[in-house]
Design a protein around this motif. Structure first.
Motif, PDB file in Angstrom:
ATOM      1  N   SER A  65       0.813  -1.208   0.000  1.00  0.00           N
ATOM      2  CA  SER A  65       0.000   0.000   0.000  1.00  0.00           C
ATOM      3  C   SER A  65       0.853   1.267   0.000  1.00  0.00           C
ATOM      4  CB  SER A  65      -0.948   0.014   1.203  1.00  0.00           C
ATOM      5  OG  SER A  65      -0.241   0.163   2.417  1.00  0.00           O
ATOM      6  N   LYS A  66       2.141   1.140   0.314  1.00  0.00           N
ATOM      7  CA  LYS A  66       3.061   2.259   0.140  1.00  0.00           C
ATOM      8  C   LYS A  66       3.552   2.341  -1.301  1.00  0.00           C
ATOM      9  CE  LYS A  66       6.230   3.586   2.914  1.00  0.00           C
ATOM     10  NZ  LYS A  66       7.471   3.596   3.709  1.00  0.00           N
ATOM     11  N   VAL A  67       3.740   1.191  -1.920  1.00  0.00           N
ATOM     12  CA  VAL A  67       4.217   1.156  -3.299  1.00  0.00           C
ATOM     13  C   VAL A  67       3.133   1.660  -4.255  1.00  0.00           C
ATOM     14  CG1 VAL A  67       5.053  -0.318  -5.176  1.00  0.00           C
ATOM     15  CG2 VAL A  67       5.803  -0.747  -2.816  1.00  0.00           C
ATOM     16  N   PHE A  68       1.893   1.175  -4.046  1.00  0.00           N
ATOM     17  CA  PHE A  68       0.782   1.516  -4.931  1.00  0.00           C
ATOM     18  C   PHE A  68      -0.164   2.479  -4.224  1.00  0.00           C
ATOM     19  CE2 PHE A  68       2.281  -2.635  -6.366  1.00  0.00           C
ATOM     20  CZ  PHE A  68       2.465  -2.391  -7.714  1.00  0.00           C
ATOM     21  N   ASN A  69      -0.378   3.630  -4.828  1.00  0.00           N
ATOM     22  CA  ASN A  69      -1.214   4.685  -4.260  1.00  0.00           C
ATOM     23  C   ASN A  69      -2.633   4.167  -4.012  1.00  0.00           C
ATOM     24  OD1 ASN A  69      -3.185   6.976  -4.462  1.00  0.00           O
ATOM     25  ND2 ASN A  69      -1.285   8.144  -4.503  1.00  0.00           N
ATOM     26  N   PRO A  70      -3.146   4.272  -2.790  1.00  0.00           N
ATOM     27  CA  PRO A  70      -4.478   3.739  -2.493  1.00  0.00           C
ATOM     28  C   PRO A  70      -5.611   4.411  -3.259  1.00  0.00           C
ATOM     29  CG  PRO A  70      -3.226   4.089  -0.473  1.00  0.00           C
ATOM     30  CD  PRO A  70      -2.465   4.743  -1.576  1.00  0.00           C
ATOM     31  N   VAL A  71      -5.405   5.654  -3.713  1.00  0.00           N
ATOM     32  CA  VAL A  71      -6.459   6.373  -4.439  1.00  0.00           C
ATOM     33  C   VAL A  71      -6.538   5.914  -5.890  1.00  0.00           C
ATOM     34  CG1 VAL A  71      -7.290   8.629  -5.195  1.00  0.00           C
ATOM     35  CG2 VAL A  71      -6.270   8.375  -2.922  1.00  0.00           C
ATOM     36  N   LYS A 104      -2.245   2.876  -8.516  1.00  0.00           N
ATOM     37  CA  LYS A 104      -1.072   2.822  -9.396  1.00  0.00           C
ATOM     38  C   LYS A 104       0.184   3.275  -8.652  1.00  0.00           C
ATOM     39  CE  LYS A 104      -3.976   2.072 -12.858  1.00  0.00           C
ATOM     40  NZ  LYS A 104      -4.150   0.731 -13.461  1.00  0.00           N
ATOM     41  N   SER A 105       1.326   3.139  -9.323  1.00  0.00           N
ATOM     42  CA  SER A 105       2.593   3.557  -8.731  1.00  0.00           C
ATOM     43  C   SER A 105       3.494   4.222  -9.764  1.00  0.00           C
ATOM     44  CB  SER A 105       3.337   2.349  -8.137  1.00  0.00           C
ATOM     45  OG  SER A 105       4.535   2.750  -7.515  1.00  0.00           O
ATOM     46  N   LEU A 106       4.118   5.301  -9.349  1.00  0.00           N
ATOM     47  CA  LEU A 106       5.184   5.904 -10.144  1.00  0.00           C
ATOM     48  C   LEU A 106       6.492   5.671  -9.402  1.00  0.00           C
ATOM     49  CD1 LEU A 106       6.544   7.534 -12.312  1.00  0.00           C
ATOM     50  CD2 LEU A 106       5.733   9.636 -11.210  1.00  0.00           C
ATOM     51  N   MET A 107       7.294   4.778  -9.960  1.00  0.00           N
ATOM     52  CA  MET A 107       8.598   4.463  -9.396  1.00  0.00           C
ATOM     53  C   MET A 107       9.672   5.212 -10.178  1.00  0.00           C
ATOM     54  SD  MET A 107       8.292   0.326  -8.977  1.00  0.00           S
ATOM     55  CE  MET A 107       6.884  -0.441  -8.177  1.00  0.00           C
ATOM     56  N   ASP A 126       6.201   7.880  -6.059  1.00  0.00           N
ATOM     57  CA  ASP A 126       5.680   7.025  -4.997  1.00  0.00           C
ATOM     58  C   ASP A 126       6.756   6.118  -4.423  1.00  0.00           C
ATOM     59  OD1 ASP A 126       2.809   7.726  -5.344  1.00  0.00           O
ATOM     60  OD2 ASP A 126       3.125   6.803  -7.308  1.00  0.00           O
ATOM     61  N   CYS A 127       7.769   5.797  -5.244  1.00  0.00           N
ATOM     62  CA  CYS A 127       8.711   4.754  -4.848  1.00  0.00           C
ATOM     63  C   CYS A 127      10.087   5.005  -5.460  1.00  0.00           C
ATOM     64  CB  CYS A 127       8.159   3.400  -5.313  1.00  0.00           C
ATOM     65  SG  CYS A 127       9.177   1.968  -4.891  1.00  0.00           S
ATOM     66  N   PHE A 128      11.107   4.995  -4.614  1.00  0.00           N
ATOM     67  CA  PHE A 128      12.488   4.997  -5.085  1.00  0.00           C
ATOM     68  C   PHE A 128      12.863   3.569  -5.481  1.00  0.00           C
ATOM     69  CE2 PHE A 128      12.543   8.526  -2.008  1.00  0.00           C
ATOM     70  CZ  PHE A 128      13.263   9.497  -2.681  1.00  0.00           C
ATOM     71  N   MET A 129      13.504   3.411  -6.646  1.00  0.00           N
ATOM     72  CA  MET A 129      14.091   2.110  -6.960  1.00  0.00           C
ATOM     73  C   MET A 129      15.588   2.291  -7.159  1.00  0.00           C
ATOM     74  SD  MET A 129      13.324  -0.863  -9.742  1.00  0.00           S
ATOM     75  CE  MET A 129      14.456  -2.271  -9.814  1.00  0.00           C
ATOM     76  N   GLY A 130      16.349   1.829  -6.174  1.00  0.00           N
ATOM     77  CA  GLY A 130      17.785   2.019  -6.242  1.00  0.00           C
ATOM     78  C   GLY A 130      18.539   0.857  -5.632  1.00  0.00           C
ATOM     79  N   ALA A 174       7.854   4.787  -0.791  1.00  0.00           N
ATOM     80  CA  ALA A 174       8.255   3.381  -0.732  1.00  0.00           C
ATOM     81  C   ALA A 174       9.685   3.230  -1.250  1.00  0.00           C
ATOM     82  CB  ALA A 174       7.298   2.529  -1.559  1.00  0.00           C
ATOM     83  N   ILE A 175      10.302   2.130  -0.881  1.00  0.00           N
ATOM     84  CA  ILE A 175      11.656   1.824  -1.345  1.00  0.00           C
ATOM     85  C   ILE A 175      11.650   0.455  -2.006  1.00  0.00           C
ATOM     86  CG2 ILE A 175      14.048   1.374  -0.672  1.00  0.00           C
ATOM     87  CD1 ILE A 175      13.570   3.247   1.717  1.00  0.00           C
ATOM     88  N   ALA A 176      12.021   0.433  -3.279  1.00  0.00           N
ATOM     89  CA  ALA A 176      12.251  -0.822  -3.993  1.00  0.00           C
ATOM     90  C   ALA A 176      13.756  -1.004  -4.078  1.00  0.00           C
ATOM     91  CB  ALA A 176      11.629  -0.776  -5.388  1.00  0.00           C
TER      92      ALA A 176
END
Length: 295
Positions: A41-47, A50-53, A83-87, A105-107
């Motif tokens: 629910s942190k990765v994907f926006n509850p509203v 979707k997610s912008l990583m 929404d999410c850092f991917m590093g 969120a952190i990926a």
């Protein structure tokens, strides 16, 4: 219908409904544990669902990629829009202030072992264990998978180990479809690769956009986010994002098409508007140009 190789054809195969019996909005996650749902629910926006990583893990095999020469200067200004850092572990701990990640969120990329100097990029290892992922407060662990490559079996084994430990501690795994230089990027291949990754147990899959993308989405029982891929003109990148979201993608994990853009801040805001506000690519391009003009 299936073709002669047993791969499901796209004809008459609609987009699957992303709905769980308990009302949780992430595709396929209805029976997951509390901790797993909390992280998703942190990765994907509850509203929007979707997610912008923002992907900036390229240095783990490409070195100082153009636009990422200074992670500490180029990535933080974009943080408010994602929404999410991917590093990678090193990129995150040395260049991203942890206070920036409070509501993001952190990926965390957990596989490595190859470089652009290698002939075979598919020979990877698990380089970050679950204890480190938990110490870094990761919400998602990213494991590269090379379907059809020389080290296919090893990469699936890596993915399986990451999923097994992640499930133990309630940390989801994202299987990343890797495409080599000589591998086809078509719906038939992506249906195969994404389905294998989901069947092994990954909670999220990342792959490239392609023609007939609806059939890839429909055949995969977990959320798919698309990779941005190599830098292309902004208009094309925004159209790709819009098409993918319209066809059922659960988000976008974009790197080079944001941080190598003429105006990274304007581009990330335009992509966000497609992902979360549902505007089309033409409106997004107008938005990008207007934001860029202000500077």
């Amino acid at each position: 219908m299936a073709d002669k190789d047993g791969i499901l054809e796209a004809k008459n195969y609609g987009i699957g409904i992303e709905q769980n019996s308990d009302g949780f909005y992430v595709k396929g996650a209805g029976h997951y544990s509390w901790g797993m749902k909390s992280r998703l629910s942190k990765v994907f926006n509850p509203v929007s669902g979707k997610s912008l990583m923002l992907a900036f893990d390229h240095g783990y095999f490409l070195g100082p990629t153009s636009g990422l020469e200074r992670l500490d200067l180029n990535i933080p200004p974009l943080a408010e829009y994602i929404d999410c850092f991917m590093g990678t572990r090193g990129g995150m701990t040395t260049c991203i202030n942890p206070t920036l990640t409070g509501n993001k969120a952190i990926a965390l990329r957990v596989t490595s072992g190859s470089s652009i100097l290698d002939d075979d990029l598919s020979d990877e290892i698990i380089s970050v264990d679950i204890a480190e992922a938990i110490r870094m407060n990761a919400d998602l662990m990213a494991s590269q998978v090379f379907i059809g490559a020389p080290n296919q079996r090893k990469s699936i084994e890596n993915l399986s180990k990451v999923i097994n430990t992640g499930n133990t501690y309630g940390v989801p795994t994202m299987g990343v479809v890797a495409v080599g230089k000589d591998m086809e990027r078509n719906a038939k291949y992506f249906r195969l690769a994404t389905r294998i990754i989901a069947e092994v147990g990954a909670q999220v899959v990342k792959c490239y956009y392609c023609d007939d993308f609806e059939s890839v989405i429909a055949a995969c029982p977990v959320p798919i986010v698309i990779a941005g891929g190599k830098k292309i003109p902004e208009a094309e990148a925004l159209e790709m994002c819009y098409n993918a979201i319209s066809m059922g993608a659960a988000g976008v994990d974009m790197g080079r098409n944001i941080f190598q853009s003429e105006d990274p801040s304007a581009m990330v805001q335009a992509v966000r508007a497609i992902v979360h506000e549902g505007i089309d690519h033409k409106e997004a391009l107008d938005m990008f140009n207007a934001l860029k003009a202000k500077k």
